[in-house]
Design a protein around this motif. Structure first.
Motif, PDB file in Angstrom:
ATOM      1  N   SER A  93       0.820  -1.216   0.000  1.00  0.00           N
ATOM      2  CA  SER A  93       0.000   0.000   0.000  1.00  0.00           C
ATOM      3  C   SER A  93       0.850   1.260   0.000  1.00  0.00           C
ATOM      4  N   THR A  94       2.137   1.116   0.320  1.00  0.00           N
ATOM      5  CA  THR A  94       3.035   2.284   0.290  1.00  0.00           C
ATOM      6  C   THR A  94       3.297   2.751  -1.138  1.00  0.00           C
ATOM      7  N   LEU A  95       2.982   1.883  -2.110  1.00  0.00           N
ATOM      8  CA  LEU A  95       3.147   2.274  -3.505  1.00  0.00           C
ATOM      9  C   LEU A  95       1.855   2.922  -3.979  1.00  0.00           C
ATOM     10  N   HIS A  96       1.850   4.230  -4.068  1.00  0.00           N
ATOM     11  CA  HIS A  96       0.648   4.963  -4.469  1.00  0.00           C
ATOM     12  C   HIS A  96       1.040   6.257  -5.170  1.00  0.00           C
ATOM     13  N   VAL A  97       0.060   6.832  -5.842  1.00  0.00           N
ATOM     14  CA  VAL A  97       0.243   8.105  -6.546  1.00  0.00           C
ATOM     15  C   VAL A  97      -0.807   9.079  -6.034  1.00  0.00           C
ATOM     16  N   ASP A  98      -0.396  10.260  -5.638  1.00  0.00           N
ATOM     17  CA  ASP A  98      -1.318  11.277  -5.141  1.00  0.00           C
ATOM     18  C   ASP A  98      -1.520  12.363  -6.198  1.00  0.00           C
ATOM     19  N   VAL A  99      -2.790  12.677  -6.469  1.00  0.00           N
ATOM     20  CA  VAL A  99      -3.132  13.784  -7.365  1.00  0.00           C
ATOM     21  C   VAL A  99      -3.788  14.862  -6.509  1.00  0.00           C
ATOM     22  N   VAL A 100      -3.233  16.073  -6.534  1.00  0.00           N
ATOM     23  CA  VAL A 100      -3.722  17.155  -5.684  1.00  0.00           C
ATOM     24  C   VAL A 100      -4.075  18.367  -6.538  1.00  0.00           C
ATOM     25  N   ASP A 101      -4.957  19.179  -6.017  1.00  0.00           N
ATOM     26  CA  ASP A 101      -5.361  20.424  -6.682  1.00  0.00           C
ATOM     27  C   ASP A 101      -5.770  21.418  -5.600  1.00  0.00           C
ATOM     28  N   PRO A 102      -4.789  21.892  -4.816  1.00  0.00           N
ATOM     29  CA  PRO A 102      -5.120  22.733  -3.652  1.00  0.00           C
ATOM     30  C   PRO A 102      -5.833  24.031  -4.014  1.00  0.00           C
ATOM     31  N   GLN A 103      -5.578  24.571  -5.198  1.00  0.00           N
ATOM     32  CA  GLN A 103      -6.211  25.824  -5.598  1.00  0.00           C
ATOM     33  C   GLN A 103      -7.530  25.611  -6.342  1.00  0.00           C
ATOM     34  N   THR A 105      -8.113  24.612  -9.374  1.00  0.00           N
ATOM     35  CA  THR A 105      -8.074  25.217 -10.708  1.00  0.00           C
ATOM     36  C   THR A 105      -8.355  24.199 -11.813  1.00  0.00           C
ATOM     37  N   SER A 106      -8.278  22.921 -11.491  1.00  0.00           N
ATOM     38  CA  SER A 106      -8.487  21.894 -12.508  1.00  0.00           C
ATOM     39  C   SER A 106      -9.972  21.739 -12.828  1.00  0.00           C
ATOM     40  N   THR A 107     -10.294  21.682 -14.104  1.00  0.00           N
ATOM     41  CA  THR A 107     -11.693  21.455 -14.508  1.00  0.00           C
ATOM     42  C   THR A 107     -12.125  20.026 -14.207  1.00  0.00           C
ATOM     43  N   TYR A 108     -11.171  19.146 -13.892  1.00  0.00           N
ATOM     44  CA  TYR A 108     -11.515  17.772 -13.548  1.00  0.00           C
ATOM     45  C   TYR A 108     -11.819  17.601 -12.066  1.00  0.00           C
ATOM     46  N   ASN A 109     -11.610  18.639 -11.296  1.00  0.00           N
ATOM     47  CA  ASN A 109     -11.886  18.567  -9.862  1.00  0.00           C
ATOM     48  C   ASN A 109     -13.383  18.356  -9.638  1.00  0.00           C
ATOM     49  N   LEU A 110     -13.758  17.306  -8.908  1.00  0.00           N
ATOM     50  CA  LEU A 110     -15.173  16.991  -8.703  1.00  0.00           C
ATOM     51  C   LEU A 110     -15.915  18.105  -7.979  1.00  0.00           C
ATOM     52  N   GLU A 111     -15.205  18.915  -7.218  1.00  0.00           N
ATOM     53  CA  GLU A 111     -15.860  20.024  -6.528  1.00  0.00           C
ATOM     54  C   GLU A 111     -16.306  21.108  -7.501  1.00  0.00           C
ATOM     55  N   ARG A 112     -15.813  21.057  -8.732  1.00  0.00           N
ATOM     56  CA  ARG A 112     -16.215  22.022  -9.755  1.00  0.00           C
ATOM     57  C   ARG A 112     -17.085  21.373 -10.831  1.00  0.00           C
ATOM     58  N   TYR A 113     -17.541  20.160 -10.579  1.00  0.00           N
ATOM     59  CA  TYR A 113     -18.256  19.425 -11.625  1.00  0.00           C
ATOM     60  C   TYR A 113     -19.500  20.159 -12.099  1.00  0.00           C
ATOM     61  N   MET A 114     -20.234  20.798 -11.200  1.00  0.00           N
ATOM     62  CA  MET A 114     -21.475  21.462 -11.578  1.00  0.00           C
ATOM     63  C   MET A 114     -21.239  22.714 -12.423  1.00  0.00           C
ATOM     64  N   GLU A 115     -19.983  23.118 -12.602  1.00  0.00           N
ATOM     65  CA  GLU A 115     -19.670  24.248 -13.472  1.00  0.00           C
ATOM     66  C   GLU A 115     -19.593  23.831 -14.941  1.00  0.00           C
ATOM     67  N   LEU A 116     -19.524  22.530 -15.208  1.00  0.00           N
ATOM     68  CA  LEU A 116     -19.377  22.056 -16.576  1.00  0.00           C
ATOM     69  C   LEU A 116     -20.666  22.274 -17.366  1.00  0.00           C
ATOM     70  N   PRO A 117     -20.561  22.458 -18.692  1.00  0.00           N
ATOM     71  CA  PRO A 117     -21.772  22.590 -19.517  1.00  0.00           C
ATOM     72  C   PRO A 117     -22.477  21.245 -19.630  1.00  0.00           C
ATOM     73  N   LEU A 118     -23.749  21.282 -19.970  1.00  0.00           N
ATOM     74  CA  LEU A 118     -24.490  20.052 -20.183  1.00  0.00           C
ATOM     75  C   LEU A 118     -23.961  19.327 -21.423  1.00  0.00           C
ATOM     76  N   CYS A 119     -23.988  18.011 -21.383  1.00  0.00           N
ATOM     77  CA  CYS A 119     -23.505  17.209 -22.508  1.00  0.00           C
ATOM     78  C   CYS A 119     -24.460  17.323 -23.694  1.00  0.00           C
ATOM     79  N   THR A 120     -23.906  17.378 -24.870  1.00  0.00           N
ATOM     80  CA  THR A 120     -24.694  17.326 -26.102  1.00  0.00           C
ATOM     81  C   THR A 120     -24.386  16.059 -26.894  1.00  0.00           C
TER      82      THR A 120
END
Length: 281
Positions: A93-103, A105-120
């Motif tokens: 379990s010590t072998l892992h990769v951490d992805v962070v976005d403290p600011q 700013t990433s459009t992939y951040n789930l906390e910003r998901y509702m900002e995305l346009p509706l799918c067409t």
């Protein structure tokens, strides 16, 4: 003969995933043989490599197993298939990769998901996310599956559509449709004709009838044993129309008409053969 890989394929069949510990997002690692002389010999260690793109904020751990070694997955020719006994990979379990976005700013951040346009378009990349990991109202996205996971595209947003709204859209855009499919599509029709009432409770979701064995079930809106159906829909639901009485091309006002042709998957059981409707049209 001996087990040998096809040209440009690996000796071993390895399934590997990077799994987010908070979101449950599982990212497949598609291993490819590295440019290493050892990969040309059966009795050497084999070296693989992969490029992986991680977009969601999370701690990712490696999970996977070896399906086959030494090209035993290839039973081409007169060789008998090897027994399928996958070997779990014991990865610390010590072998892992951490992805962070403290600011944030990433459009992939789930906390910003509702900002995305509706799918067409539905042909977009996405991932299954644990509904417990979502910080917004989950009623605003598609309902979770039986494992509590929600399908979320990366670049756009899906929303729930009520049955009445869906039928209104079909009436305006697709008043006459041909549907070809197996029993899975028949169960979709049962949901549409009853506006979601069929197999609509959580207790029913895991029953054999709702999953796969609904062909013997008494169902009022249409006869589920028929191989060809004409079903007219309005905003209240749907009802079968007699094939003999219907003028197929004449769709009643304020209705959508679906012509359903039942397939037995792509097997030889189809009568008529599944190719026939395409060859005749």
């Amino acid at each position: 003969m001996a087990y040998t890989p096809f040209p440009n394929t690996p000796w071993d069949s390895v399934l590997l995933d990077l799994v987010g510990q908070r979101t449950g997002v599982s990212v497949p690692v598609r291993l490819q043989p590295a440019m290493d002389i050892r990969n040309t010999f059966r009795d050497e260690s084999h070296v693989y490599e992969a490029d992986v793109r991680l977009r969601d904020v999370d701690e990712y751990r490696v999970e996977g197993y070896v399906e086959f070694r030494d090209a035993l997955w290839n039973c081409d020719g007169e060789l008998a298939p090897a027994d399928y006994i996958p070997e779990p990979l014991h990865i610390p379990s010590t072998l892992h990769v951490d992805v962070v976005d403290p600011q944030k700013t990433s459009t992939y951040n789930l906390e910003r998901y509702m900002e995305l346009p509706l799918c067409t378009d539905l042909d977009v990349e996405g991932r299954w996310v644990s509904s417990d990991a979502l910080s917004f109202n989950t009623d605003l996205v598609p309902p979770p599956d039986d494992h509590g996971r929600v399908w979320l595209p990366y670049t756009c947003r899906l929303r729930r559509i009520e049955y009445g709204e869906f039928m209104q859209c079909l009436k305006q855009q697709y008043p006459l449709m041909h549907w070809y499919g197996d029993s899975n599509l028949r169960r979709v029709l049962k949901k549409l004709t009853t506006r979601g009432a069929w197999c609509g409770t959580s207790d029913e979701h895991q029953t054999r009838t709702c999953i796969c064995e609904d062909y013997k079930e008494e169902f009022t809106p249409f006869n589920a044993t028929y191989r060809e159906l004409i079903i007219d829909f309005d905003e209240s639901g749907g009802q079968m129309v007699s094939n003999k009485d219907a003028d197929f091309l004449h769709v009643p006002d304020n209705h959508t008409r679906i012509y359903y042709h039942k397939w037995e998957g792509l097997s030889s059981k189809n009568k008529p053969a599944w190719q026939a409707p395409f060859e005749e049209s």
